[in-house]
Design an enzyme around this catalytic site. Structure first.
Site: not given
Ligand code: AMO
Length: 440
Positions: A211, A213, A219-220, A357, A360, A408
């Protein structure tokens, strides 16, 4: 190299060869102790001027910290030694010397900042606490695999070089593939769905996702580990059950196999395996509860994404892992199915730890016409995804699944402050090789 005994297995009376890193040298004058560390722990080696050849003592005291040495000798009981045993050596060989100036102190006595630690990750990992984090990471993954086995899944490996993104265009990493534009895969999403339709029915994959980002956050990551699951003939509620099983099994595996590591991290006493059912609250209830905390400046309304502060406020309100269900269709991806009786409401769900989170997922749209219409509604060109959509014309069962962010999960399980602590060689905006700081 073997024929050696691990430090933790050395017992009084044994004649042994141990090999490892020089953790510490304590010279008390006339008597000196060299502590050797290997993957199992540490062992003390005693050098005594009056009892040994001068040459052996000289070599023992001449080694530098973090050199790799091999020691032969006899083990004796010694209550003052860290493991109640010490070796009196008959031979010491320096197998690989370390320079006397170390970029960081693996004994952990001198703290180093995170960038220095990441630049010298190999040495950083020699610290007991860092080592423990990655042992636990490995246990989480093996426990997840065991949980997938309970669920009757087949492990798959899907391509990481792909022609299209799936999780939003701005987060794509473009690459050149023999002169054509291609991308690093953001998620195995479409491939895992195709494997459900292949007749494998229930699959999982543990692999990298990429990703781009925009921001550096704690947290990424730009390369993360996704734990993906997908099953035919599951709806979103059954997928949530499976998710809960995998998370609980990961905690239980760590509790069962990593006592020493948890102790090293100071977590052994408070580490609890979640056993209660994770509450399932609707998106509507989530925004109402967030609004009621008064933590946000502006009230959330239907259709808003949950901001980080909102997630945090709700997390401390719920105070356990929990699901948020029934999201507005408009903020869930094209592959998520809407509820049959309300097309504005999706079967998508998130699973959160009180801090953030983690997951998903949802039931997928398996009806060809609805799927293609969903692409168009989200401004995507269905032709680009033909390799995927076409297979929905040839018998695609209803299915559901999810993805857990591996780092995470580790980060929240151990209370790590920064996600970079949960990955060996993090890729973030400044870091492309362990030691390079890129300017952005
Ligand atoms: P999503 O994009 O929400 O869903 O990703 C799933 C989980 O992966 C983790 N994650 C990340 N972790 C660290 N750094 C990142 N940049 C990052 N991006 C994602 C999060 C997140 O909850 N295809 C869907 C899943 C599905 O429906 O099966 C997907 O990728 O923990």
């Amino acid at each position: 190299m073997d024929g050696r005994t691990l430090a933790s297995a050395v017992g009084p009376g044994d004649t042994v060869t141990v090999a490892g890193w020089v953790h510490e040298i304590r010279d008390l004058g006339g008597i000196a102790f060299v502590i050797i560390r290997d993957r199992s722990g540490k062992i003390q080696v005693k050098f005594e001027e009056d009892e040994m050849e001068a040459d052996l003592v000289e070599r023992g005291l001449g080694v530098t910290r973090e050199s790799v040495v091999r020691v032969e000798g006899e083990a004796f009981e010694e209550p003052r030694a860290p493991t109640n045993v010490e070796i009196v050596p008959s031979e010491l060989e320096t197998v690989a010397p370390a320079e006397p100036e170390l970029p960081l102190d693996p004994s952990g006595k001198v703290d180093a900042e995170l960038p220095t630690r990441l630049d010298n990750r190999t040495l950083d990992l020699r610290k007991d606490e860092v080592h423990a984090v990655f042992q636990i990471r490995a246990t989480i993954l093996s426990s997840a695999r065991a949980a997938f086995d309970d669920l009757g899944c087949t492990e798959i490996n899907t391509p990481k070089i792909v022609a299209t993104g799936t999780e939003g265009g701005t987060e794509l990493f473009p690459i050149t593939y023999f002169g054509e534009e291609a991308f690093m895969n953001q998620s195995p999403q479409l491939f895992k769905q195709l494997m459900v339709g292949s007749g494998l029915e229930r699959v999982f994959e543990i692999g990298p996702i990429f990703r781009a980002e925009e921001h550096n956050t704690p947290r990424h990551l730009n390369e993360a580990t996704s734990i993906d699951f997908e099953s035919a003939f599951y709806d979103h509620t059954e997928a949530m059950d499976a998710c809960e099983h995998v998370i609980k099994r990961a905690y239980a595996g760590v509790k069962e196999s990593c006592h020493q590591e948890l102790e090293t991290l100071g977590l052994a006493e408070d580490f609890t395996v979640p056993t209660d059912e994770f509450p399932r609250i609707t998106y509507q209830e989530a925004i109402e509860r967030i609004n009621a905390t008064g933590e946000l400046e502006a009230q959330l309304v239907w259709g808003d994404d949950l901001p980080t502060e909102g997630e945090r406020a709700l997390g401390s309100d719920v105070d356990s892992h929990y699901f948020i269900t029934d999201w507005p269709s408009e903020i869930k991806p094209f592959y998520i199915k809407d509820h049959n009786d309300d097309s504005t409401l999706s079967t998508g769900f998130d699973m959160l730890h009180p801090r953030m989170e983690l997951v998903s997922g949802g039931q997928r749209e398996h009806r060809y016409e609805h799927l293609v219409a969903g692409f168009e509604a989200q401004g995507l060109n269905p032709d680009q995804f033909e390799y995927y959509t076409k297979m929905f014309k040839y018998g695609m069962p209803p299915h559901a699944g999810w993805a857990i962010g591996g780092e995470r999960l580790l980060m929240t399980m151990l209370g790590l402050d920064n996600i970079r602590e949960a990955v060996l060689f993090p890729r973030d905006r400044q870091r492309l090789s362990p030691w390079t700081h890129r300017n952005t």
